[in-house]
Write a protein that holds these residues in place. Sequence first.
Motif, PDB file in Angstrom:
ATOM      1  N   UNK A  48     -13.224  22.652  29.241  1.00 49.63           N
ATOM      2  CA  UNK A  48     -13.135  24.027  28.740  1.00 49.63           C
ATOM      3  C   UNK A  48     -13.695  24.958  29.802  1.00 49.63           C
ATOM      4  N   UNK A  49     -13.048  26.088  29.992  1.00 49.46           N
ATOM      5  CA  UNK A  49     -13.564  26.993  31.014  1.00 49.46           C
ATOM      6  C   UNK A  49     -14.937  27.531  30.619  1.00 49.46           C
ATOM      7  N   UNK A  50     -15.075  27.973  29.373  1.00 47.07           N
ATOM      8  CA  UNK A  50     -16.377  28.400  28.842  1.00 47.07           C
ATOM      9  C   UNK A  50     -16.459  27.972  27.382  1.00 47.07           C
ATOM     10  N   UNK A  51     -17.669  28.065  26.825  1.00 43.97           N
ATOM     11  CA  UNK A  51     -17.841  27.806  25.404  1.00 43.97           C
ATOM     12  C   UNK A  51     -18.646  26.570  25.072  1.00 43.97           C
ATOM     13  N   UNK A  52     -18.825  25.654  26.047  1.00 46.89           N
ATOM     14  CA  UNK A  52     -19.576  24.432  25.743  1.00 46.89           C
ATOM     15  C   UNK A  52     -20.884  24.364  26.516  1.00 46.89           C
ATOM     16  N   UNK A  53     -21.374  25.506  27.021  1.00 44.89           N
ATOM     17  CA  UNK A  53     -22.620  25.520  27.796  1.00 44.89           C
ATOM     18  C   UNK A  53     -23.786  25.073  26.903  1.00 44.89           C
ATOM     19  N   UNK A  54     -24.652  24.233  27.475  1.00 41.61           N
ATOM     20  CA  UNK A  54     -25.797  23.738  26.714  1.00 41.61           C
ATOM     21  C   UNK A  54     -26.898  23.375  27.708  1.00 41.61           C
ATOM     22  N   UNK A  55     -27.746  24.330  28.012  1.00 41.11           N
ATOM     23  CA  UNK A  55     -28.793  24.135  29.009  1.00 41.11           C
ATOM     24  C   UNK A  55     -28.827  25.305  29.972  1.00 41.11           C
ATOM     25  N   UNK A  56     -29.479  25.096  31.085  1.00 44.21           N
ATOM     26  CA  UNK A  56     -29.637  26.177  32.060  1.00 44.21           C
ATOM     27  C   UNK A  56     -28.296  26.539  32.694  1.00 44.21           C
ATOM     28  N   UNK A  57     -28.182  27.829  33.094  1.00 45.36           N
ATOM     29  CA  UNK A  57     -26.959  28.331  33.708  1.00 45.36           C
ATOM     30  C   UNK A  57     -27.306  29.427  34.705  1.00 45.36           C
ATOM     31  N   UNK A  58     -26.624  29.402  35.846  1.00 41.34           N
ATOM     32  CA  UNK A  58     -26.803  30.436  36.868  1.00 41.34           C
ATOM     33  C   UNK A  58     -25.434  30.806  37.410  1.00 41.34           C
ATOM     34  N   UNK A  59     -25.152  32.091  37.508  1.00 36.40           N
ATOM     35  CA  UNK A  59     -23.912  32.544  38.135  1.00 36.40           C
ATOM     36  C   UNK A  59     -24.241  33.321  39.394  1.00 36.40           C
ATOM     37  N   UNK A  60     -23.255  33.371  40.311  1.00 38.29           N
ATOM     38  CA  UNK A  60     -23.453  34.000  41.616  1.00 38.29           C
ATOM     39  C   UNK A  60     -22.375  35.040  41.880  1.00 38.29           C
ATOM     40  N   UNK A  61     -22.742  36.033  42.674  1.00 38.68           N
ATOM     41  CA  UNK A  61     -21.768  36.972  43.220  1.00 38.68           C
ATOM     42  C   UNK A  61     -22.133  37.192  44.683  1.00 38.68           C
ATOM     43  N   UNK A  62     -21.202  36.855  45.569  1.00 39.05           N
ATOM     44  CA  UNK A  62     -21.433  37.005  47.005  1.00 39.05           C
ATOM     45  C   UNK A  62     -22.699  36.257  47.448  1.00 39.05           C
ATOM     46  N   UNK A  63     -22.954  35.102  46.830  1.00 37.55           N
ATOM     47  CA  UNK A  63     -24.085  34.272  47.206  1.00 37.55           C
ATOM     48  C   UNK A  63     -25.397  34.632  46.547  1.00 37.55           C
ATOM     49  N   UNK A  64     -25.455  35.767  45.853  1.00 42.31           N
ATOM     50  CA  UNK A  64     -26.687  36.175  45.191  1.00 42.31           C
ATOM     51  C   UNK A  64     -26.592  35.915  43.693  1.00 42.31           C
ATOM     52  N   UNK A  65     -27.735  35.664  43.067  1.00 39.50           N
ATOM     53  CA  UNK A  65     -27.751  35.367  41.640  1.00 39.50           C
ATOM     54  C   UNK A  65     -27.305  36.588  40.844  1.00 39.50           C
TER      55      UNK A  65
END
Length: 382
Positions: free
Chosen positions: A246-263
Amino acid sequence: MKWLWLFALTLGIGCTTVSATEFYENKSLAHPLIQGLQESSATLAFIKEAGGVKGYYCVCDSPVAEPHLLDDFGAASIESVFLMSLDSEDPTRFVLFRQNGLYKIHAYKYNNNDRLYSRVANLQSALDRITAGQKHLDALTVKKALGRITPLNYRFYYEETGVPEFDQIDFSQGTLVGYYGQYYDPLSDPTPDAQPYFFKKTYQEKDGRFLTVTFWRWLDTTRVEGNRTLYNYTVSRIAWETAPAQFTGSEDGKSVSFYDGEIASRGTYQHGARIGEWYFAKENNYSESGSYVNGVREGKWTEFHDAQYAQGDYRNGLREGRWTLANYDEMDWVATGFETYSHGKLNGPSERTVGGVTERGNYRDGEREGHWVTEKAASSAQ
């Protein structure tokens, strides 16, 4: 006769220019000289020195141009120097060499802005796997191996997340989950016409959860080389998920997203819903931080948008009560003061000062109500 003297002088200057010593002349070369590199037009020379072999390059297009050190290869023999594209940006320069009887590979990218090469450190673990235990290696074999690693722009450096299992991921490995289109739809046939904007890989499995990395086409560009279509993929998100297909919807725990290498975001999910403390940011003009309860903003939040600093409470995902405003960078167009909210709408007293002018009054359901006062700050004494 003056013209003859001028002619002789000009000829002498020309001869001096032509006979100027190049940085590699009268030096012992460890590999044939390479001139006019495709990605930079530089001249590349591997020179034998007392401490071993060093590589130098020079974009020698002006009288003041000087060579730069590419790398120190130590007691090595240079086996092959070749170019290969791993993404849709500029191609990567590779040097295959033997040191103490073992093969090694280093990779470099050229920057057109500063006209310098730099090592692609994020690719080194993949290069070390290619050379490990090899008795014979050549450029063709290395290129085939590079074609099987994660398609990614390896020049990017990613901000450390503070989550050990995230920061230790070798992005060049992993198990492919699938490709996805621009609107997150799964692609069964990720051809160039299908426009694969995302793909996902898994890197660990623990207690029914998978450590996943989602890669995104940071720049919508392509490079076609033979039967290879290359994109400019970067890391978009790292997360623990129970159903990674699934692309999204089953997250369970820590998560971090990035843009241009920065959080761009950091926090925790529980069964697909945000919980606990979260942080969001984009470039230097936007950040938000506060807490979630069952996927909804709840409690104290701090928000920063274009030098406007605001702090207050959320209740059930909506602004509630008094919010204070501050001018973080002392910009003339940014407000200080406070506002009052009820269920996400301006309701109650408000006082905003912008550029020395204060407006004070009340709101009802987002609209101004009753008598409002406008005051201009008194000029300071000279």
